[in-house]
Scaffold this motif. Sequence first.
Motif, PDB file in Angstrom:
ATOM      1  N   LYS A  75      35.779  43.851  35.651  1.00  0.00           N
ATOM      2  CA  LYS A  75      36.319  44.600  34.521  1.00  0.00           C
ATOM      3  C   LYS A  75      37.413  45.584  34.910  1.00  0.00           C
ATOM      4  N   LYS A  76      37.336  46.142  36.106  1.00  0.00           N
ATOM      5  CA  LYS A  76      38.298  47.166  36.494  1.00  0.00           C
ATOM      6  C   LYS A  76      39.643  46.539  36.845  1.00  0.00           C
ATOM      7  N   ARG A  77      40.685  47.022  36.187  1.00  0.00           N
ATOM      8  CA  ARG A  77      42.018  46.472  36.383  1.00  0.00           C
ATOM      9  C   ARG A  77      42.858  47.405  37.251  1.00  0.00           C
ATOM     10  N   GLY A  78      43.788  46.825  37.974  1.00  0.00           N
ATOM     11  CA  GLY A  78      44.606  47.666  38.829  1.00  0.00           C
ATOM     12  C   GLY A  78      45.789  46.935  39.424  1.00  0.00           C
ATOM     13  N   ASP A 127      44.202  37.997  36.791  1.00  0.00           N
ATOM     14  CA  ASP A 127      44.446  39.134  35.917  1.00  0.00           C
ATOM     15  C   ASP A 127      43.371  39.231  34.838  1.00  0.00           C
ATOM     16  N   SER A 128      43.445  40.290  34.041  1.00  0.00           N
ATOM     17  CA  SER A 128      42.386  40.588  33.081  1.00  0.00           C
ATOM     18  C   SER A 128      42.296  39.582  31.945  1.00  0.00           C
ATOM     19  N   SER A 129      43.331  38.764  31.750  1.00  0.00           N
ATOM     20  CA  SER A 129      43.283  37.743  30.703  1.00  0.00           C
ATOM     21  C   SER A 129      42.793  36.400  31.224  1.00  0.00           C
ATOM     22  N   GLY A 130      42.475  36.320  32.520  1.00  0.00           N
ATOM     23  CA  GLY A 130      41.982  35.078  33.099  1.00  0.00           C
ATOM     24  C   GLY A 130      43.061  34.202  33.692  1.00  0.00           C
ATOM     25  N   LYS A 131      44.299  34.689  33.736  1.00  0.00           N
ATOM     26  CA  LYS A 131      45.376  33.913  34.350  1.00  0.00           C
ATOM     27  C   LYS A 131      45.317  34.055  35.870  1.00  0.00           C
ATOM     28  N   VAL A 132      45.691  32.988  36.557  1.00  0.00           N
ATOM     29  CA  VAL A 132      45.701  32.963  38.017  1.00  0.00           C
ATOM     30  C   VAL A 132      47.144  32.922  38.492  1.00  0.00           C
ATOM     31  N   TRP A 133      47.474  33.795  39.434  1.00  0.00           N
ATOM     32  CA  TRP A 133      48.834  33.904  39.971  1.00  0.00           C
ATOM     33  C   TRP A 133      48.811  33.630  41.472  1.00  0.00           C
ATOM     34  N   THR A 134      49.812  32.942  41.978  1.00  0.00           N
ATOM     35  CA  THR A 134      49.874  32.627  43.407  1.00  0.00           C
ATOM     36  C   THR A 134      51.274  32.853  43.948  1.00  0.00           C
ATOM     37  N   PHE A 135      51.360  33.110  45.248  1.00  0.00           N
ATOM     38  CA  PHE A 135      52.647  33.206  45.927  1.00  0.00           C
ATOM     39  C   PHE A 135      52.420  33.046  47.421  1.00  0.00           C
ATOM     40  N   GLY A 136      53.457  32.566  48.126  1.00  0.00           N
ATOM     41  CA  GLY A 136      53.361  32.334  49.567  1.00  0.00           C
ATOM     42  C   GLY A 136      53.747  30.913  49.928  1.00  0.00           C
TER      43      GLY A 136
END
Length: 640
Positions: A75-78, A127-136
């Motif tokens: 739940k905690k976002r940052g 993220d808090s909406s359930g989206k997944v982000w990647t990089f590298g």
Amino acid sequence: MGIMPAARGVKRAASKSSTATASTAAKNKKKRGVEMGFGKPCLVNIVSQTRASLIITIVHCICPAIQWEIPSAPKKRGRVLACGQGDVGQLGLGEDVVETSKFKYVTALGDKIVDVYAGGMHTIALDSSGKVWTFGCNDEGALGRATSGESEEGTPGAVRLPAPAVCIAAGDSHSAALLNTGDVYAWGAFRDSHGSMGLVVRGREGKSCREPVHVDIGETAVAIASGGDHLVILSASGGVYTMGCGEQGQLGRLSQRSASRDARQGFSALLVPSKVTLKAGGARIWAGYHATFVLDNNDKMLAWGLNNYGQLGITGEKRKTAIFSPTECDAFTSQQCTWVRVACGQHHSLALDSAGQVYAIGRCEYGRLGLGDRAGDAEVLEPIPALQNKKVISIAAGTSNSFAVTDSGSVVSWGMGSEGQLGTGACNDAAEPTAAVTPALAERTPLHISAGGQHTVLLVEDPTSQKEASPPPESETSEQKGDSQSAESEEEEPKPAKRPKNEQEGEISSTSSAQPSEVAEEAKLQKVNGDEKKETPMEVDETDTPQQKEEDAETETKSADEQTDTEQTEPENTQTEDSKPETTDTSSQETTDSDTKSQEPEKTDVEMSEERTEVNGTPEVVEPKTVDVIPTANPLTTTA
């Protein structure tokens, strides 16, 4: 390496007849009065009730019937900070930052991140909406999205998934996500001593997957954990499934002879998830470079995999060997602690108990154990002296280093630091826990830390991001000009049809040279993680440029409000009546240390025809409107 904590679901008790439907009420894990031994009555199940009598059947269970629920996302976002080596974009700090020995903000991720993990040479965030982000690095598809160059690889981009994710994991060259439906999706590839194994079986070979594929275990999944080159899945019934490389025994279900691609079954035995035989069901799972840990329903710690330095906590004659089947960790049992987390590096392990104390075991070189200068390895779990008076809430183990976060907000690291991955401001090794160097965190509390191959990521809570509504956009300019280590900007982006350039697959760039025809193609709606809302934490605050006036004159269909846009007008001034500010994700730009480069963006207006879309499974009609597509400049170019 992507070591997942325990499933955050609720433990349930059920009879044999009701296990499949999981319809019984939630039970507290510590209240296990119905969990008796073999052959003893453990649950009274009311089968039927007639007019004449109540028939009660006593069900004799061979093992406790356990049912776990699908967890919810943290739940905690940052915000995310990163340090270490970033030569392939795994830091997410921009093309100009290839290494840093101090933690720096990954501003492109915004302030709505709830979880983050470092893989071998890539990073994955939720993220808090359930989206997944990647990089590298994306050489073997570890990003799960198409990229056309280093610029796109090093800029966070969204992974397309059919539903919001609740858990994520990252290994050496693969990533995985647990969705809120109980399904597991993975992408990338595993590797063994022969090279790439691929991720799934296609024909007779293993093929890597550059886009997410469903990993079917035949039942609902509630937790995932990634080792270096293997994936572990915990099911709702407590079953533990493994897939990937098994050469060091890390799969726990194959003999040494059968755990190679050269065996008779070949890839089909390795790349198809199969169940590990356990006497009691699993409650928590963790994975390390070449090992797997499971805390079973009897609170016993089991492990399998490489134990050549005793890093599994399995002593005696099985020390200094590879263990190919579940074995009780006697070093854990002897401590008589309640274990809440395990982190496993290449040749050492860390364990965290319910009191917040950290223990280390295994190889001592480079100071990875945090026990000071010593010549011998740790053959039993030893408490780390420098942390005995502190309460630790998060631990991580890299290849040859270790990390911890305390409840007071301090971040410490120890072990090998040759790539600056300790975040201490130097590239030296540390034999004892040493304070990491971070920007002024102010009220931002460190929550979670993860170690990759040569880099480290840290999640810090941002209290302002917990609010439902964001500050008005007028505060953006003054906040961005604030102190370089605590400046914060929260711009509300309520336009549902607005899509930042760096959210779309295959168009991430650190420049703003896109042609109008290209932008029109990029502005098409996409389904990302089951959500097509345009507001994401990836957006970067921008203002209009003088070029906006010229383009306004060329677009005859613009509204009167858009035609009167000036150079000082914020993007929010063009929002339409059907905007939805209550679902808006905010984004922030941080300036760190001393160097910050800014780039004037170009703005292109694109006419979108009426298009029927699906948002989280609900049909929605998007009215024709003019969309401002803002190519995102690289937000952070700070050097170490």
